[in-house]
Motif scaffolding. Structure first.
Motif, PDB file in Angstrom:
ATOM      1  N   GLU A  11      -5.952   7.299   4.730  1.00 35.68           N
ATOM      2  CA  GLU A  11      -4.652   7.204   4.035  1.00 35.68           C
ATOM      3  C   GLU A  11      -4.657   6.083   2.996  1.00 35.68           C
ATOM      4  OE1 GLU A  11      -1.034   5.638   5.241  1.00 35.68           O
ATOM      5  OE2 GLU A  11      -0.030   7.570   5.513  1.00 35.68           O
ATOM      6  N   ASN A  12      -3.469   5.562   2.736  1.00 33.82           N
ATOM      7  CA  ASN A  12      -3.298   4.596   1.654  1.00 33.82           C
ATOM      8  C   ASN A  12      -3.305   3.165   2.171  1.00 33.82           C
ATOM      9  OD1 ASN A  12      -2.699   6.999   0.267  1.00 33.82           O
ATOM     10  ND2 ASN A  12      -0.552   6.835   0.874  1.00 33.82           N
ATOM     11  N   PRO A  13      -4.325   2.372   1.818  1.00 30.06           N
ATOM     12  CA  PRO A  13      -4.291   0.967   2.233  1.00 30.06           C
ATOM     13  C   PRO A  13      -3.320   0.211   1.307  1.00 30.06           C
ATOM     14  CG  PRO A  13      -6.473   1.596   1.374  1.00 30.06           C
ATOM     15  CD  PRO A  13      -5.520   2.692   1.030  1.00 30.06           C
ATOM     16  N   LEU A  15      -0.609  -3.393   0.741  1.00 29.09           N
ATOM     17  CA  LEU A  15      -0.126  -4.686   1.202  1.00 29.09           C
ATOM     18  C   LEU A  15       1.394  -4.619   1.202  1.00 29.09           C
ATOM     19  CD1 LEU A  15      -1.400  -7.508   1.995  1.00 29.09           C
ATOM     20  CD2 LEU A  15      -0.253  -8.293  -0.069  1.00 29.09           C
ATOM     21  N   ASP A  16       2.002  -4.994   2.320  1.00 36.03           N
ATOM     22  CA  ASP A  16       3.463  -4.996   2.417  1.00 36.03           C
ATOM     23  C   ASP A  16       4.010  -6.328   1.908  1.00 36.03           C
ATOM     24  OD1 ASP A  16       3.245  -2.544   3.574  1.00 36.03           O
ATOM     25  OD2 ASP A  16       3.963  -3.149   5.566  1.00 36.03           O
ATOM     26  N   ILE A  17       4.961  -6.228   1.011  1.00 32.36           N
ATOM     27  CA  ILE A  17       5.668  -7.417   0.533  1.00 32.36           C
ATOM     28  C   ILE A  17       7.063  -7.306   1.123  1.00 32.36           C
ATOM     29  CG2 ILE A  17       6.464  -8.666  -1.513  1.00 32.36           C
ATOM     30  CD1 ILE A  17       4.196  -7.129  -3.054  1.00 32.36           C
ATOM     31  N   GLY A  61      -0.444  -3.425   5.414  1.00 32.09           N
ATOM     32  CA  GLY A  61       0.380  -2.255   5.693  1.00 32.09           C
ATOM     33  C   GLY A  61      -0.368  -0.977   5.373  1.00 32.09           C
ATOM     34  N   GLY A  62       0.381   0.033   4.950  1.00 34.36           N
ATOM     35  CA  GLY A  62      -0.200   1.366   4.806  1.00 34.36           C
ATOM     36  C   GLY A  62      -0.102   1.984   6.188  1.00 34.36           C
ATOM     37  N   ALA A  63       0.701   3.043   6.314  1.00 33.23           N
ATOM     38  CA  ALA A  63       1.058   3.523   7.652  1.00 33.23           C
ATOM     39  C   ALA A  63      -0.166   3.836   8.525  1.00 33.23           C
ATOM     40  CB  ALA A  63       1.963   4.744   7.519  1.00 33.23           C
ATOM     41  N   ALA A  64      -1.100   4.636   8.001  1.00 37.61           N
ATOM     42  CA  ALA A  64      -2.236   5.036   8.849  1.00 37.61           C
ATOM     43  C   ALA A  64      -3.215   3.884   9.071  1.00 37.61           C
ATOM     44  CB  ALA A  64      -2.963   6.237   8.249  1.00 37.61           C
ATOM     45  N   GLN A  65      -3.214   2.936   8.137  1.00 38.68           N
ATOM     46  CA  GLN A  65      -4.055   1.754   8.365  1.00 38.68           C
ATOM     47  C   GLN A  65      -3.473   0.927   9.521  1.00 38.68           C
ATOM     48  OE1 GLN A  65      -6.572  -0.975   5.477  1.00 38.68           O
ATOM     49  NE2 GLN A  65      -4.416  -1.463   5.272  1.00 38.68           N
ATOM     50  N   ASN A  66      -2.142   0.888   9.609  1.00 37.71           N
ATOM     51  CA  ASN A  66      -1.503   0.228  10.760  1.00 37.71           C
ATOM     52  C   ASN A  66      -1.871   0.951  12.050  1.00 37.71           C
ATOM     53  OD1 ASN A  66      -0.192  -1.355   8.844  1.00 37.71           O
ATOM     54  ND2 ASN A  66       1.684  -0.124   8.872  1.00 37.71           N
ATOM     55  N   THR A  67      -1.876   2.278  11.992  1.00 37.31           N
ATOM     56  CA  THR A  67      -2.248   3.090  13.166  1.00 37.31           C
ATOM     57  C   THR A  67      -3.701   2.814  13.560  1.00 37.31           C
ATOM     58  OG1 THR A  67      -0.670   4.829  12.648  1.00 37.31           O
ATOM     59  CG2 THR A  67      -2.577   5.480  13.970  1.00 37.31           C
ATOM     60  N   CYS A 131       9.412   0.851  -0.613  1.00 36.21           N
ATOM     61  CA  CYS A 131       9.200   1.398  -1.948  1.00 36.21           C
ATOM     62  C   CYS A 131       7.746   1.105  -2.352  1.00 36.21           C
ATOM     63  CB  CYS A 131      10.192   0.738  -2.902  1.00 36.21           C
ATOM     64  SG  CYS A 131      10.090   1.390  -4.568  1.00 36.21           S
ATOM     65  N   THR A 132       6.953   2.153  -2.475  1.00 35.24           N
ATOM     66  CA  THR A 132       5.500   1.991  -2.609  1.00 35.24           C
ATOM     67  C   THR A 132       4.970   2.298  -3.999  1.00 35.24           C
ATOM     68  OG1 THR A 132       5.121   2.480  -0.285  1.00 35.24           O
ATOM     69  CG2 THR A 132       3.278   2.873  -1.767  1.00 35.24           C
ATOM     70  N   ASP A 133       4.232   1.324  -4.534  1.00 35.53           N
ATOM     71  CA  ASP A 133       3.486   1.514  -5.777  1.00 35.53           C
ATOM     72  C   ASP A 133       2.027   1.716  -5.348  1.00 35.53           C
ATOM     73  OD1 ASP A 133       2.297   1.340  -8.259  1.00 35.53           O
ATOM     74  OD2 ASP A 133       2.494  -0.849  -8.388  1.00 35.53           O
ATOM     75  N   GLY A 162       0.360  11.407   6.720  1.00 37.28           N
ATOM     76  CA  GLY A 162       0.958  12.408   5.841  1.00 37.28           C
ATOM     77  C   GLY A 162       1.249  11.879   4.437  1.00 37.28           C
ATOM     78  N   TYR A 163       1.417  10.559   4.330  1.00 41.19           N
ATOM     79  CA  TYR A 163       1.634   9.963   3.012  1.00 41.19           C
ATOM     80  C   TYR A 163       0.485  10.288   2.061  1.00 41.19           C
ATOM     81  CZ  TYR A 163       5.437   6.751   4.503  1.00 41.19           C
ATOM     82  OH  TYR A 163       6.610   6.198   4.930  1.00 41.19           O
ATOM     83  N   HIS A 164      -0.673  10.586   2.614  1.00 40.78           N
ATOM     84  CA  HIS A 164      -1.820  10.886   1.757  1.00 40.78           C
ATOM     85  C   HIS A 164      -1.681  12.246   1.071  1.00 40.78           C
ATOM     86  CE1 HIS A 164      -5.628   9.275   0.426  1.00 40.78           C
ATOM     87  NE2 HIS A 164      -6.187  10.452   0.535  1.00 40.78           N
ATOM     88  N   GLY A 294       6.464   3.185  14.495  1.00 40.46           N
ATOM     89  CA  GLY A 294       5.943   4.557  14.603  1.00 40.46           C
ATOM     90  C   GLY A 294       4.440   4.602  14.398  1.00 40.46           C
ATOM     91  N   ASP A 295       3.941   3.761  13.502  1.00 40.36           N
ATOM     92  CA  ASP A 295       2.489   3.702  13.259  1.00 40.36           C
ATOM     93  C   ASP A 295       1.785   3.195  14.519  1.00 40.36           C
ATOM     94  OD1 ASP A 295       3.404   4.222  10.705  1.00 40.36           O
ATOM     95  OD2 ASP A 295       3.127   2.159  10.014  1.00 40.36           O
ATOM     96  N   ALA A 296       2.388   2.183  15.152  1.00 44.40           N
ATOM     97  CA  ALA A 296       1.810   1.626  16.376  1.00 44.40           C
ATOM     98  C   ALA A 296       1.814   2.681  17.484  1.00 44.40           C
ATOM     99  CB  ALA A 296       2.590   0.389  16.812  1.00 44.40           C
TER     100      ALA A 296
HETATM  101  C1  26A Z   1       2.866   6.984  -0.233  1.00 44.97           C
HETATM  102  N1  26A Z   1       3.692   6.083   0.530  1.00 44.97           N
HETATM  103  C2  26A Z   1       5.093   6.059   0.177  1.00 44.97           C
HETATM  104  C3  26A Z   1       3.154   5.302   1.547  1.00 44.97           C
HETATM  105  C4  26A Z   1       3.907   4.356   2.292  1.00 44.97           C
HETATM  106  C5  26A Z   1       3.260   3.686   3.340  1.00 44.97           C
HETATM  107  N2  26A Z   1       1.982   3.903   3.653  1.00 44.97           N
HETATM  108  C6  26A Z   1       1.313   4.784   2.904  1.00 44.97           C
HETATM  109  N3  26A Z   1       1.866   5.475   1.872  1.00 44.97           N
HETATM  110  N4  26A Z   1       5.193   3.907   2.255  1.00 44.97           N
HETATM  111  C7  26A Z   1       5.324   3.004   3.243  1.00 44.97           C
HETATM  112  N5  26A Z   1       4.169   2.860   3.901  1.00 44.97           N
HETATM  113  C8  26A Z   1       3.843   1.972   5.018  1.00 44.97           C
HETATM  114  O1  26A Z   1       4.605   2.291   6.129  1.00 44.97           O
HETATM  115  C9  26A Z   1       4.469   1.193   7.013  1.00 44.97           C
HETATM  116  C10 26A Z   1       5.579   1.206   8.026  1.00 44.97           C
HETATM  117  O2  26A Z   1       5.528   2.369   8.770  1.00 44.97           O
HETATM  118  C11 26A Z   1       4.138   0.509   4.743  1.00 44.97           C
HETATM  119  O3  26A Z   1       3.037  -0.101   4.117  1.00 44.97           O
HETATM  120  C12 26A Z   1       4.424  -0.052   6.142  1.00 44.97           C
HETATM  121  O4  26A Z   1       3.401  -0.904   6.599  1.00 44.97           O
END
Ligand code: 26A
Length: 340
Positions: A11-13, A15-17, A61-67, A131-133, A162-164, A294-296
Motif C-alpha cells: 500500500e501507500n507508505p 508520514l502522518d502529520i 502512517g499509511g494504513a497497511a503499513q500500520n497493519t 487528508c492525504t497527498d 484498499g487505499y492502493h 482499524g489498521d491495528a
Molecule cells: C490514499 N489514501 C487516502 C490513504 C490514506 C492512508 N493510508 C493510505 N492511503 N489516508 C489515510 N491513511 C492512513 O490511515 C491511517 C489511519 O488508519 C493514515 O496515514 C493513518 O496512519
C-alpha cells in the motif's frame, strides 16, 4: 524463532502529520470531522498550516503499513515484509526508523522526483479527519512489484490496503492472481467509504480474489449503497459480500466488519449464520487516540492467520492489538512489547 516473511503487505507508505485541530481549520479546507480523502489542490496549504499554527506529531502512517507493523509486532522476527513507494527525504527516514523499531522489513521503491506521501490528521474530540497527498506513494507500479517477485513467491499471505486501489490496480491484481493460482491467502481492507463509493469498479475487480476482507461499519454501508443493496444492516451486508463469486474455490471467503466498541461481525461464504464477537473493552480514560485502530485490528488478525489460528482467535488478537494501539498516540504500538 524466526519467520520466513510469510506475510507481504502492499500500500501507500505515508508520514502522518497529526494535530488537535478545531472546527475553523476543518472549515477552512472544507473537511468533514471524520473522514479520509485524497488531497486536491485546495488542500495543499493544510500541511504548512499545521506546522505553523498547531502542535504537530509526526508518526509513521499509511494504513497497511500500520497493519504490517502491527502484525510484525506480534509475530516472530522476519515474518512481515511491506512494499510501497517513498521519496528520497527525511520523511522516508522516519518511516524506516519506525519500521526498524518493530522489525518490519520494508522494501521501498525510492522515487527520484516525488517526496514521501503525507497524511494530515486533524483530531477534533473523538473524530479524525485525514487528508492525504500521496506524492511518491502514487508512483508505485506493477513493474516495481515484479522487481521483488521473489518476496511475493516467498510469502503465503498477501494483505493489500484498499487505499492502493487509487494507485495501482495492476499491482493488486498481480498479487491476487498469484494467491489464487498458488492457493495462498489474499486479504483486502476496504480502507474508507470513498474507496467503496468512488473506486467501486476497481474494488469490484478484486472481489473475486478476496479470501478475507476487512472493514468497519461505515465502509460496509458505503459498499452496500454503491452496490444498491438497499440495506444498512451489517450482518446482511457481510453475508452478501461473503457470497460474491470467488475465483479460488479451495478457500471459503471470510468477511470481517468491525463496529468500534460494538461486536465484530463475521460472515463466512456458504454459512447461513453470521457470527459476532465482542471486542476487548477499553476504559474511556485509557483512550489516547483512535487513529489506526482499524489498521491495528487487521494487523492482529493477520498475525493470527499466519499462526494458523481459528477465525475467532484471529478476531480476538485483532481486538487486543487495536486496544494496545488506541492507548498510544498515532498508529503505534507500546514498548516494552506486550504479548497476547
Ligand atoms: C490514499 N489514501 C487516502 C490513504 C490514506 C492512508 N493510508 C493510505 N492511503 N489516508 C489515510 N491513511 C492512513 O490511515 C491511517 C489511519 O488508519 C493514515 O496515514 C493513518 O496512519
Amino acid at each position: 524463532m524466526s519467520g520466513q516473511y510469510e506475510i507481504l503487505c502492499l500500500e501507500n507508505p505515508l508520514l502522518d502529520i497529526q494535530a488537535v485541530g478545531d472546527e475553523k481549520l476543518l472549515q477552512k479546507y472544507g473537511l468533514k470531522s471524520n473522514d479520509a480523502i485524497l488531497a486536491e489542490e485546495k488542500h495543499m496549504g493544510l500541511y504548512e498550516d499545521l506546522f505553523q499554527n498547531y502542535k504537530v506529531d509526526l508518526n509513521a502512517g499509511g494504513a497497511a503499513q500500520n497493519t504490517a507493523r502491527g502484525a510484525q509486532y506480534v509475530l516472530p522476527a522476519d515474518s512481515v515484509v511491506f512494499v510501497g513507494c517513498v521519496g528520497k527525504d527525511k520523511y522516508a527516514e522516519k518511516l524506516v526508523e519506525a519500521n526498524k523499531q518493530v522489525g518490519l522489513r520494508a522494501v521501498y521503491r525510492y522515487d527520484d522526483e516525488q517526496p514521501t506521501g503525507r497524511c494530515g490528521v486533524i483530531i477534533t474530540g473523538h473524530d479524525r479527519s485525514m487528508c492525504t497527498d500521496l506524492a511518491a506513494a502514487n508512483c508505485y507500479k506493477v513493474e516495481h512489484l515484479k522487481e521483488n517477485w521473489e518476496l511475493v513467491k516467498q510469502a503465503k499471505i498477501y494483505f493489500v490496503g484498499g487505499y492502493h486501489l487509487t494507485v495501482s490496480v495492476p499491482a493488486i491484481l498481480a498479487l491476487a492472481e498469484e494467491a489464487a493460482a498458488e492457493n495462498k491467502v489474499f486479504m483486502l481492507s476496504l480502507s474508507a467509504p470513498f474507496i467503496c463509493q468512488f473506486f467501486k469498479d476497481q474494488l469490484d475487480q478484486t472481489s473475486p480474489y478476496w479470501d478475507y476482507v476487512v472493514g468497519n461499519e461505515t465502509e460496509a454501508q458505503a459498499f452496500a449503497a454503491a452496490h444498491d443493496l438497499n440495506t444498512e444492516d451489517i450482518p446482511t451486508i457481510a453475508k452478501h459480500m461473503a457470497n460474491l463469486p470467488k475465483k479460488n474455490t479451495q478457500r471459503k471467503r471470510t468477511v470481517i466488519i468491525t463496529q468500534g466498541t460494538e461486536p465484530t461481525v463475521i460472515a463466512i461464504q456458504g454459512d447461513d449464520n453470521v457470527k459476532s464477537f465482542p471486542v476487548h473493552v477499553i476504559g474511556k480514560d485509557e483512550i489516547a487516540d483512535t487513529t489506526g485502530a482499524g489498521d491495528a485490528f487487521a494487523g492482529g488478525f493477520l498475525a493470527g492467520l499466519a499462526k494458523g489460528e481459528s477465525v475467532e482467535k484471529c478476531v480476538d488478537m485483532g481486538s487486543w492489538l487495536a486496544k494496545l494501539s488506541i492507548k498510544e498516540l498515532g498508529p503505534a504500538y507500546p514498548f516494552p512489547k506486550q504479548t497476547y
